[in-house]
Design a protein around this motif. Structure first.
Motif, PDB file in Angstrom:
ATOM      1  N   PRO A  91      49.041 -61.672 -58.529  1.00 21.91           N
ATOM      2  CA  PRO A  91      50.186 -60.910 -58.013  1.00 21.91           C
ATOM      3  C   PRO A  91      51.508 -61.263 -58.701  1.00 21.91           C
ATOM      4  O   PRO A  91      51.821 -62.426 -58.910  1.00 21.91           O
ATOM      5  CB  PRO A  91      50.226 -61.271 -56.535  1.00 21.91           C
ATOM      6  CG  PRO A  91      48.812 -61.646 -56.211  1.00 21.91           C
ATOM      7  CD  PRO A  91      48.313 -62.346 -57.444  1.00 21.91           C
ATOM      8  N   PHE A  92      52.256 -60.209 -59.032  1.00 24.37           N
ATOM      9  CA  PHE A  92      53.566 -60.373 -59.662  1.00 24.37           C
ATOM     10  C   PHE A  92      54.686 -60.531 -58.640  1.00 24.37           C
ATOM     11  O   PHE A  92      55.613 -61.294 -58.859  1.00 24.37           O
ATOM     12  CB  PHE A  92      53.912 -59.165 -60.535  1.00 24.37           C
ATOM     13  CG  PHE A  92      53.110 -59.037 -61.781  1.00 24.37           C
ATOM     14  CD1 PHE A  92      53.131 -60.022 -62.753  1.00 24.37           C
ATOM     15  CD2 PHE A  92      52.331 -57.917 -61.996  1.00 24.37           C
ATOM     16  CE1 PHE A  92      52.393 -59.899 -63.913  1.00 24.37           C
ATOM     17  CE2 PHE A  92      51.587 -57.778 -63.160  1.00 24.37           C
ATOM     18  CZ  PHE A  92      51.619 -58.769 -64.113  1.00 24.37           C
ATOM     19  N   SER A  93      54.644 -59.794 -57.557  1.00 21.45           N
ATOM     20  CA  SER A  93      55.787 -59.735 -56.649  1.00 21.45           C
ATOM     21  C   SER A  93      55.468 -60.043 -55.196  1.00 21.45           C
ATOM     22  O   SER A  93      56.356 -60.456 -54.460  1.00 21.45           O
ATOM     23  CB  SER A  93      56.431 -58.341 -56.718  1.00 21.45           C
ATOM     24  OG  SER A  93      56.865 -58.064 -58.035  1.00 21.45           O
ATOM     25  N   ALA A  94      54.247 -59.805 -54.767  1.00 21.38           N
ATOM     26  CA  ALA A  94      53.876 -60.070 -53.380  1.00 21.38           C
ATOM     27  C   ALA A  94      53.830 -61.580 -53.135  1.00 21.38           C
ATOM     28  O   ALA A  94      53.392 -62.337 -53.996  1.00 21.38           O
ATOM     29  CB  ALA A  94      52.524 -59.447 -53.055  1.00 21.38           C
ATOM     30  N   TYR A  95      54.278 -61.978 -51.989  1.00 22.21           N
ATOM     31  CA  TYR A  95      54.249 -63.392 -51.605  1.00 22.21           C
ATOM     32  C   TYR A  95      53.049 -63.663 -50.704  1.00 22.21           C
ATOM     33  O   TYR A  95      52.554 -62.779 -50.011  1.00 22.21           O
ATOM     34  CB  TYR A  95      55.525 -63.773 -50.851  1.00 22.21           C
ATOM     35  CG  TYR A  95      56.738 -63.881 -51.738  1.00 22.21           C
ATOM     36  CD1 TYR A  95      57.042 -65.079 -52.366  1.00 22.21           C
ATOM     37  CD2 TYR A  95      57.559 -62.788 -51.958  1.00 22.21           C
ATOM     38  CE1 TYR A  95      58.153 -65.184 -53.190  1.00 22.21           C
ATOM     39  CE2 TYR A  95      58.675 -62.883 -52.771  1.00 22.21           C
ATOM     40  CZ  TYR A  95      58.970 -64.081 -53.393  1.00 22.21           C
ATOM     41  OH  TYR A  95      60.064 -64.181 -54.207  1.00 22.21           O
ATOM     42  N   GLY A  96      52.591 -64.919 -50.728  1.00 28.00           N
ATOM     43  CA  GLY A  96      51.556 -65.371 -49.808  1.00 28.00           C
ATOM     44  C   GLY A  96      50.177 -64.806 -50.077  1.00 28.00           C
ATOM     45  O   GLY A  96      49.341 -64.781 -49.175  1.00 28.00           O
ATOM     46  N   ILE A  97      49.931 -64.388 -51.297  1.00 31.67           N
ATOM     47  CA  ILE A  97      48.636 -63.829 -51.654  1.00 31.67           C
ATOM     48  C   ILE A  97      48.343 -64.245 -53.101  1.00 31.67           C
ATOM     49  O   ILE A  97      49.253 -64.322 -53.920  1.00 31.67           O
ATOM     50  CB  ILE A  97      48.637 -62.292 -51.468  1.00 31.67           C
ATOM     51  CG1 ILE A  97      47.246 -61.723 -51.516  1.00 31.67           C
ATOM     52  CG2 ILE A  97      49.565 -61.615 -52.426  1.00 31.67           C
ATOM     53  CD1 ILE A  97      47.184 -60.286 -51.019  1.00 31.67           C
ATOM     54  N   ALA A  98      47.072 -64.541 -53.384  1.00 34.79           N
ATOM     55  CA  ALA A  98      46.710 -65.055 -54.707  1.00 34.79           C
ATOM     56  C   ALA A  98      45.360 -64.508 -55.144  1.00 34.79           C
ATOM     57  O   ALA A  98      44.607 -63.937 -54.343  1.00 34.79           O
ATOM     58  CB  ALA A  98      46.668 -66.583 -54.679  1.00 34.79           C
ATOM     59  N   LEU A  99      45.063 -64.703 -56.404  1.00 31.03           N
ATOM     60  CA  LEU A  99      43.767 -64.320 -56.969  1.00 31.03           C
ATOM     61  C   LEU A  99      42.646 -64.922 -56.121  1.00 31.03           C
ATOM     62  O   LEU A  99      42.673 -66.110 -55.787  1.00 31.03           O
ATOM     63  CB  LEU A  99      43.659 -64.828 -58.414  1.00 31.03           C
ATOM     64  CG  LEU A  99      42.351 -64.530 -59.144  1.00 31.03           C
ATOM     65  CD1 LEU A  99      42.203 -63.047 -59.420  1.00 31.03           C
ATOM     66  CD2 LEU A  99      42.293 -65.313 -60.448  1.00 31.03           C
ATOM     67  N   PRO A 145      55.170 -66.712 -46.626  1.00 27.61           N
ATOM     68  CA  PRO A 145      53.860 -66.214 -46.188  1.00 27.61           C
ATOM     69  C   PRO A 145      53.733 -64.706 -46.395  1.00 27.61           C
ATOM     70  O   PRO A 145      54.718 -63.983 -46.435  1.00 27.61           O
ATOM     71  CB  PRO A 145      53.801 -66.578 -44.704  1.00 27.61           C
ATOM     72  CG  PRO A 145      55.207 -66.770 -44.285  1.00 27.61           C
ATOM     73  CD  PRO A 145      55.981 -67.178 -45.511  1.00 27.61           C
ATOM     74  N   PHE A 146      52.484 -64.243 -46.502  1.00 29.60           N
ATOM     75  CA  PHE A 146      52.236 -62.815 -46.647  1.00 29.60           C
ATOM     76  C   PHE A 146      52.690 -62.078 -45.394  1.00 29.60           C
ATOM     77  O   PHE A 146      52.511 -62.562 -44.273  1.00 29.60           O
ATOM     78  CB  PHE A 146      50.750 -62.526 -46.902  1.00 29.60           C
ATOM     79  CG  PHE A 146      50.476 -61.060 -47.017  1.00 29.60           C
ATOM     80  CD1 PHE A 146      50.790 -60.374 -48.170  1.00 29.60           C
ATOM     81  CD2 PHE A 146      49.948 -60.357 -45.957  1.00 29.60           C
ATOM     82  CE1 PHE A 146      50.589 -59.016 -48.288  1.00 29.60           C
ATOM     83  CE2 PHE A 146      49.730 -58.999 -46.051  1.00 29.60           C
ATOM     84  CZ  PHE A 146      50.049 -58.319 -47.209  1.00 29.60           C
ATOM     85  N   ALA A 147      53.237 -60.891 -45.595  1.00 25.76           N
ATOM     86  CA  ALA A 147      53.609 -60.012 -44.485  1.00 25.76           C
ATOM     87  C   ALA A 147      53.163 -58.606 -44.833  1.00 25.76           C
ATOM     88  O   ALA A 147      53.557 -58.068 -45.867  1.00 25.76           O
ATOM     89  CB  ALA A 147      55.122 -60.050 -44.265  1.00 25.76           C
ATOM     90  N   GLY A 148      52.325 -58.029 -43.999  1.00 30.40           N
ATOM     91  CA  GLY A 148      51.833 -56.679 -44.224  1.00 30.40           C
ATOM     92  C   GLY A 148      52.865 -55.645 -43.802  1.00 30.40           C
ATOM     93  O   GLY A 148      53.950 -55.983 -43.331  1.00 30.40           O
ATOM     94  N   PRO A 149      52.511 -54.368 -43.954  1.00 27.67           N
ATOM     95  CA  PRO A 149      53.458 -53.306 -43.602  1.00 27.67           C
ATOM     96  C   PRO A 149      53.784 -53.346 -42.114  1.00 27.67           C
ATOM     97  O   PRO A 149      52.952 -53.700 -41.286  1.00 27.67           O
ATOM     98  CB  PRO A 149      52.712 -52.023 -43.964  1.00 27.67           C
ATOM     99  CG  PRO A 149      51.299 -52.392 -44.169  1.00 27.67           C
ATOM    100  CD  PRO A 149      51.237 -53.859 -44.410  1.00 27.67           C
TER     101      PRO A 149
END
Length: 162
Positions: free
Chosen positions: A51-59, A157-161
């Motif tokens: 991921p380039f821009s999303a936070y809290g998420i990885a390969l 941390p990741f945050a969804g819509p």
């Protein structure tokens, strides 16, 4: 709407598909990142790009999608981390090329995977047990010299819509 895309995802396969991450929760209004995913048997999806821009998420993380193909939740962590560097927009082309070459050399020497978005934005996958110290040192020196802006993608941390 601006789309952040992955032209050469590290996990590209014929069976991958693209989903989206709304970047507004991370302060990037009207922007969406398109993530490459593989599908598992239980309806969950594994991230197949860095991921380039999303936070809290990885390969390698496992995610859930809503009916509109937006990532809503991370349900399984791969323990990978993402180290990113955005080059300063006014960086002279010769300095940009030299820095990019140094990063590519260190990524290759460390056996890591990376993706580039244009010539001025790199995301490096750091799997568990990896030794990214030389890659980190090159990026840190670039930031300290004012050549770019670096970060670990898991600082938020990741945050969804919503």
């Amino acid at each position: 709407m601006h789309f952040v895309v992955h032209e050469h995802p590290v996990g590209r396969a014929a069976t991958n598909h693209i989903a989206r991450v709304d970047l507004a929760p991370f302060g990037l209004d009207d922007q969406v990142e398109q993530l490459w995913l593989s599908t598992s048997d239980n309806g969950h999806h594994e991230v197949a790009c860095v991921p380039f821009s999303a936070y809290g998420i990885a390969l390698g993380d496992v995610v859930v999608l809503n009916d509109d193909d937006y990532v809503t939740e991370v349900v399984g962590r791969s323990s990978h981390r993402t180290l990113r560097l955005l080059f300063a927009p006014d960086l002279p082309p010769a300095v940009r090329r030299k820095l990019a070459d140094e990063i590519k050399t260190e990524v290759m020497a460390a056996g890591l995977l990376s993706e580039w978005n244009g010539a001025g934005f790199v995301a490096v996958d750091v799997p568990p047990g990896a030794q990214p110290s030389r890659v980190f040192a090159v990026m840190e020196a670039a930031v300290n010299a004012g050549y770019g802006y670096g970060e670990w993608a898991d600082v938020v941390p990741f945050a969804g819509p919503s």
